[in-house]
Design a protein around this motif. Structure first.
Motif, PDB file in Angstrom:
ATOM      1  N   VAL A 251      56.113   7.658 -56.271  1.00  0.00           N
ATOM      2  CA  VAL A 251      56.441   8.137 -54.927  1.00  0.00           C
ATOM      3  C   VAL A 251      57.952   8.298 -54.829  1.00  0.00           C
ATOM      4  N   PHE A 252      58.393   9.413 -54.299  1.00  0.00           N
ATOM      5  CA  PHE A 252      59.816   9.604 -54.005  1.00  0.00           C
ATOM      6  C   PHE A 252      60.119   8.999 -52.645  1.00  0.00           C
ATOM      7  N   VAL A 253      61.251   8.285 -52.551  1.00  0.00           N
ATOM      8  CA  VAL A 253      61.715   7.751 -51.278  1.00  0.00           C
ATOM      9  C   VAL A 253      63.195   8.095 -51.139  1.00  0.00           C
TER      10      VAL A 253
ATOM     11  N   PRO B  69      57.527  18.155 -57.382  1.00  0.00           N
ATOM     12  CA  PRO B  69      56.193  18.459 -57.914  1.00  0.00           C
ATOM     13  C   PRO B  69      55.632  17.387 -58.845  1.00  0.00           C
ATOM     14  N   ARG B  70      56.478  16.492 -59.336  1.00  0.00           N
ATOM     15  CA  ARG B  70      56.031  15.417 -60.220  1.00  0.00           C
ATOM     16  C   ARG B  70      55.648  14.151 -59.456  1.00  0.00           C
ATOM     17  N   MET B  71      55.732  14.185 -58.119  1.00  0.00           N
ATOM     18  CA  MET B  71      55.500  12.999 -57.312  1.00  0.00           C
ATOM     19  C   MET B  71      54.057  12.917 -56.815  1.00  0.00           C
ATOM     20  N   ALA B  72      53.591  11.682 -56.546  1.00  0.00           N
ATOM     21  CA  ALA B  72      52.296  11.476 -55.897  1.00  0.00           C
ATOM     22  C   ALA B  72      52.406  11.706 -54.392  1.00  0.00           C
ATOM     23  N   ALA B  73      53.588  11.443 -53.843  1.00  0.00           N
ATOM     24  CA  ALA B  73      53.877  11.656 -52.427  1.00  0.00           C
ATOM     25  C   ALA B  73      55.384  11.566 -52.257  1.00  0.00           C
TER      26      ALA B  73
ATOM     27  N   GLY C 187      54.010  21.027 -52.638  1.00  0.00           N
ATOM     28  CA  GLY C 187      52.575  20.847 -52.509  1.00  0.00           C
ATOM     29  C   GLY C 187      52.116  19.416 -52.672  1.00  0.00           C
ATOM     30  N   VAL C 188      52.943  18.465 -52.206  1.00  0.00           N
ATOM     31  CA  VAL C 188      52.572  17.058 -52.292  1.00  0.00           C
ATOM     32  C   VAL C 188      52.559  16.452 -50.891  1.00  0.00           C
TER      33      VAL C 188
END
Length: 400
Positions: free
Chosen positions: A240-242, A299-303, A320-321
């Motif tokens: 996950v990106f934060v 694009p490589r993140m789950a959210a 698209g996440v």
């Protein structure tokens, strides 16, 4: 600011000579794009970290934040006048973002230059929603329009000292702030909005000349991830990106700890961006990064967990996440609510109310519920098919 780098690059590719006029801190964003840069003397990060800027966090309501923002902006806007004038004197057409509109209008009029609005937010009054700077909700048709007019007049008041001085310097007659705004509306001054109609449809009651083009994607030199980021991504499932981008926070150490607790309770890895808030974390399941292009990373993140600024909201939609928006101030609550309404975010968590439990619960839904993933993928594909720059190029060609 990043969307304007892509817009400028698109105009350069169409054969125009473009100069981006903004705060010097953003100059690295245009490197390699063909866009020239003219720095303004004000440092927005320093202002947000000042005692005046920190006061924005003490306002619980949108109205309170707006009052504090107007006071902050009025204190610094006069410092930008000479540089805006100097840059405009070298131009044939002036494109004005919402934040500099009233001063930019006076400069363009005084130099007899055609101008065009290029806004990242819907600033004109409408019955359909309340002003994004004030709230994410609605105050009814009449209330929404009245509040919209009030916000526009408040923005004009930011320049109440600077605009008369510029008009006098350029030999223009005196004009009150409300009078100048009404005259622009009477003439149907054109404004192009750099967001997708799939994310926010054009209000049905807007006058002619107010158009929604689609997003303007930032210019990026890098198309590859840094090795350290790539290695972390390859070492496990999508994280996950934060990140809170250019938002500042009162207690970055406490917030960073809450974020890490939330990620671990949700059983998710995390990529945490320092940003202006100074977030920081360490461990085998988290990686702290500085600036990495969102178009390559998201694009490589789950959210993605972000502050729901206009540009970052666009980047998440494009990837698209699913998202978990954490709005801090200004128009962020508005864009956060749009993501929830579109079904690509389970909920918004305002920063002042964020806890590890709340964030963990939202992350679990966003990252593991197939419904959010599928809706985000579908929306992203449709948004990526839009060309938001072409209408601006056409408009500039007509003006030039």
């Amino acid at each position: 600011m990043a969307p304007f780098t892509g817009l400028g690059h698109g105009l350069v590719r169409a054969g125009h000579r473009v100069t981006l006029v903004t705060h010097g801190r953003f100059e690295p964003l245009v490197a390699g794009s063909g866009v020239a840069f003219h720095p303004l003397p004000v440092d927005p990060r320093a202002e947000l970290e000042s005692s005046r800027g920190r006061g924005l966090h003490r306002s619980a309501t949108g109205v309170g934040k707006m009052v504090r923002f107007v006071a902050l902006a009025r204190a610094v806007v006069g410092q930008m006048t000479d540089d805006l004038l100097a840059a405009a004197r070298e131009s044939d057409v002036v494109l004005l973002a919402g934040a500099t509109g009233p001063l930019g209008h006076a400069i363009a009029e005084g130099l007899s230059l055609p101008s065009l609005g290029v806004h990242l937010q819907p600033l004109h009054p409408t019955q359909e929603f309340a002003p994004p700077m004030l709230t994410a909700g609605s105050w009814g048709a009449a209330g929404n329009r009245l509040a919209g007019h009030g916000v526009n007049l408040a923005v004009e008041r930011v320049f109440a000292r600077a605009v008369p001085e510029v008009r006098a310097r350029l030999g223009l007659p005196r004009a009150g702030t409300a009078t100048a705004w009404r005259e622009r509306e009477r003439r149907g001054w054109p404004v192009l909005h750099g967001f997708s109609p799939l994310v926010l449809p054009r209000p049905r009651d807007w006058r002619a000349g107010l158009d929604v083009t689609g997003y303007w994607w930032p210019y990026n030199r890098e198309s590859e991830l840094p090795p350290s980021v790539r290695d972390f991504l390859d070492a496990g499932p999508p994280p996950v990106f934060v990140g809170l981008g250019s938002a500042t926070v009162p207690d970055p150490e406490r917030l960073s700890a809450e974020i890490v607790r939330a990620l671990r309770r949700a059983g998710l890895r995390g990529v945490i961006q320092r940003g202006w808030g100074g977030l920081e974390a360490s461990g085998d399941d988290v990686l702290t990064i500085d600036e990495v292009p969102h178009s390559v990373l998201f694009p490589r993140m789950a959210a993605v967990v972000h502050h729901a600024g206009a540009g970052t909201t666009a980047a998440g939609v494009r990837a698209g996440v699913p998202a978990v928006p954490v709005p801090v101030q200004f128009d962020e609550g508005f864009w956060a609510a749009r993501l929830v309404a579109l079904g690509v975010a389970p909920r918004a968590i305002p920063l002042r109310r964020l806890t590890a439990d709340m964030l963990a619960a939202a992350l679990t839904r966003a990252a593991r519920d197939e419904g959010y993933r599928e809706r985000a993928r579908a929306l992203g594909a449709r948004v990526r098919a839009e060309d938001g720059i072409a209408p601006v190029v056409d408009a500039v060609n007509r003006l030039a």
